[in-house]
Design an enzyme around this catalytic site. Structure first.
Site, short mmCIF file in Angstrom:
data_model
loop_
_atom_site.label_atom_id
_atom_site.label_comp_id
_atom_site.label_asym_id
_atom_site.label_seq_id
_atom_site.Cartn_x
_atom_site.Cartn_y
_atom_site.Cartn_z
N GLU A 114 0.81 -1.21 0.00
CA GLU A 114 0.00 0.00 0.00
C GLU A 114 0.85 1.26 0.00
O GLU A 114 1.89 1.34 0.66
CB GLU A 114 -0.94 0.00 1.21
N CYS A 155 3.21 8.67 1.02
CA CYS A 155 3.60 7.77 2.11
C CYS A 155 4.00 6.43 1.49
O CYS A 155 3.19 5.79 0.81
CB CYS A 155 2.46 7.60 3.10
N CYS A 162 4.72 -6.26 8.49
CA CYS A 162 5.68 -5.67 9.42
C CYS A 162 5.92 -6.64 10.56
O CYS A 162 5.00 -7.32 11.03
CB CYS A 162 5.16 -4.34 9.97
N CYS A 166 3.60 -3.38 16.61
CA CYS A 166 3.00 -2.33 17.41
C CYS A 166 1.51 -2.66 17.61
O CYS A 166 0.80 -2.94 16.64
CB CYS A 166 3.16 -0.97 16.73
N CYS A 169 -1.46 -0.85 15.59
CA CYS A 169 -1.31 -0.71 14.14
C CYS A 169 -1.91 -1.89 13.40
O CYS A 169 -1.63 -3.05 13.71
CB CYS A 169 0.18 -0.58 13.81
N GLU A 214 8.97 -1.68 8.56
CA GLU A 214 10.00 -0.94 9.30
C GLU A 214 11.19 -0.75 8.36
O GLU A 214 11.90 -1.71 8.05
CB GLU A 214 10.40 -1.73 10.55
N SER A 266 9.40 6.81 16.26
CA SER A 266 8.08 6.49 16.81
C SER A 266 8.22 6.26 18.30
O SER A 266 8.64 5.19 18.73
CB SER A 266 7.50 5.26 16.12
N LEU A 267 7.91 7.28 19.07
CA LEU A 267 8.05 7.19 20.54
C LEU A 267 6.80 6.57 21.16
O LEU A 267 6.87 5.52 21.80
CB LEU A 267 8.31 8.58 21.10
N ASN A 344 -5.80 6.30 14.81
CA ASN A 344 -6.79 6.00 13.77
C ASN A 344 -7.32 4.58 13.98
O ASN A 344 -6.55 3.63 13.99
CB ASN A 344 -6.14 6.12 12.39
N CYS A 387 -2.48 6.98 9.18
CA CYS A 387 -1.36 6.39 9.92
C CYS A 387 -1.82 5.18 10.73
O CYS A 387 -2.77 5.25 11.50
CB CYS A 387 -0.75 7.44 10.85
#
Length: 396
Positions: A114, A155, A162, A166, A169, A214, A266-267, A344, A387
């Protein structure tokens, strides 16, 4: 390039119109030196090789029939030998009410990845201090709207799926399927530029490597793609940003690059306890280790490291979290700024969106403590293009 190179799969060409066969020997993605080696049997003079390179990276040719600068005999010989331009094809397009477009783009083995086109951007570059596009002039605490950013942002994905996992996500639900090649990464950008009829040198394009995957777990291909996009396509690295979840070895390699994009981390949490719960990668490299690595990255004049912070309702968005984040980042001793991202939603992801007043209060607290903070505008949420929503979703 990829194990799937010899597979023949019916896909759509870069215009999204005509069915073609995926090339057995794609040239898109090769550097000039690699191109010379691949076509050595044709004994082409350097000027002819430069014409082939121009067809790939400036003309964005999807087939040899488009490359009228080459003799018909040479085009037929290239095709007969199995060589093709190899520009990835857009298989399906979804359009949001806000003008954002999400694409399924085919790889050389028929797998799709994507990519997202955001006209006007999402304000993510505000305050990064690079000076490449005026972002350094934005004031902390103010959202960046269409008036401030008359440009587009693409993007870009670096992997199919991935491995970082996370918890907030959607892409994590796929797991890791495979790495993308440099040609597949850069090809996403060119396929979108061609679709949007972008004129290089006139239209302002920003790239964010924040799609599926990543980037620092596919480091070599990612950086090869950066060089292709910079040297061959003509997009300055100052208009590129790469986001990492905190892959310390990758950050240290990145620090040694003579030419590189801007860096985003990405914190997503104020401390290791919360971060480990939402980002299991923190068990391998905690916040302190990530910050130590980031300090080794030599920044350009006025450049700031971006810290991305996804706000999860009731998890990391409360006043005590803002206080800890402000203290952490002030002690980091880095030129930096924070992008606040309202989470999101996605199916079966067990989090809730933060309250608007909590988002505003979080930003206000950071700014009040001298930490520049910006709220990224959600783009394409209704088509799963925002995101954290990319999952090869086949419905808008």
């Amino acid at each position: 390039m990829t194990a799937g190179r010899n597979n023949l799969t019916t896909i759509l060409d870069a215009s999204g119109r005509l069915p073609v066969h995926a090339p057995a020997r794609p040239l898109f993605g090769l550097s000039f030196e690699e191109l010379s080696e691949a076509l050595a049997d044709f004994r082409l003079p350097p000027w002819r090789l430069r014409q082939v390179r121009h067809a790939l990276y400036r003309q964005w040719a999807a087939s040899w029939s488009e490359v009228t600068t080459l003799p018909q005999e040479l085009r037929e010989s290239l095709e007969k030998a199995g060589f093709a331009p190899g520009l990835p094809g857009i298989v399906e397009t979804f359009r949001s009410v806000d003008g954002t477009e999400r694409y399924l783009i085919a790889g050389h083995d028929g797998q799709t990845v994507e990519t997202v086109w955001m006209p006007g951007g999402d304000g993510g570059e505000a305050g990064d201090g690079s000076g490449s596009d005026g972002a350094g002039d934005d004031r902390p605490g103010e959202d960046s709207g269409e008036a401030a950013y008359q440009r587009a942002t693409i993007c870009v994905s670096s992997q199919i799926g991935c491995a970082v996992n996370c918890q907030f996500c959607l892409t994590a639900r796929l797991g890791i399927i495979r790495n993308l090649t440099a040609g597949e990464i850069a090809g996403q950008v060119v396929a979108v530029l061609k679709r949007q009829q972008v004129e290089m040198g006139r239209d302002r394009i920003n790239l964010v490597f924040m799609g599926m995957g990543e980037p620092f777990l596919n480091y070599d291909a990612f950086m090869d793609a950066v060089r292709l996009l910079s040297d061959e396509v003509g997009i300055p690295v100052s208009r590129m940003t790469v986001s990492t979840s905190g892959i310390v070895p990758g950050i240290l390699r990145f620090a040694e690059e003579p030419v590189r994009p801007k860096l985003a981390i990405s914190l997503n949490a104020p401390d290791d306890i919360v971060r480990e719960a939402v980002m299991p990668i923190n068990r391998k490299w905690d916040i302190a280790e990530v910050l130590d690595a980031v300090r080794k990255v030599p920044l350009r004049a006025k450049e700031r490291v971006t810290f991305e912070y996804v706000l999860l309702g009731g998890v990391n968005d409360q006043p005590e979290h803002a206080e800890t984040v402000a203290r952490l980042l002030r002690r980091a001793n880095l030129p930096l700024k924070v992008n606040l991202i309202v989470w999101n939603p996605g199916p079966d992801v067990p989090y809730t969106m933060p309250k608007a007043e909590d988002v505003a209060a979080f930003q206000e607290y950071l700014v009040g403590k001298g930490v520049p903070a910006y709220i990224r505008r959600p783009r394409g949420r209704d088509i799963y293009a925002a995101c954290g929503q990319l999952k090869r979703t086949v419905s808008g």
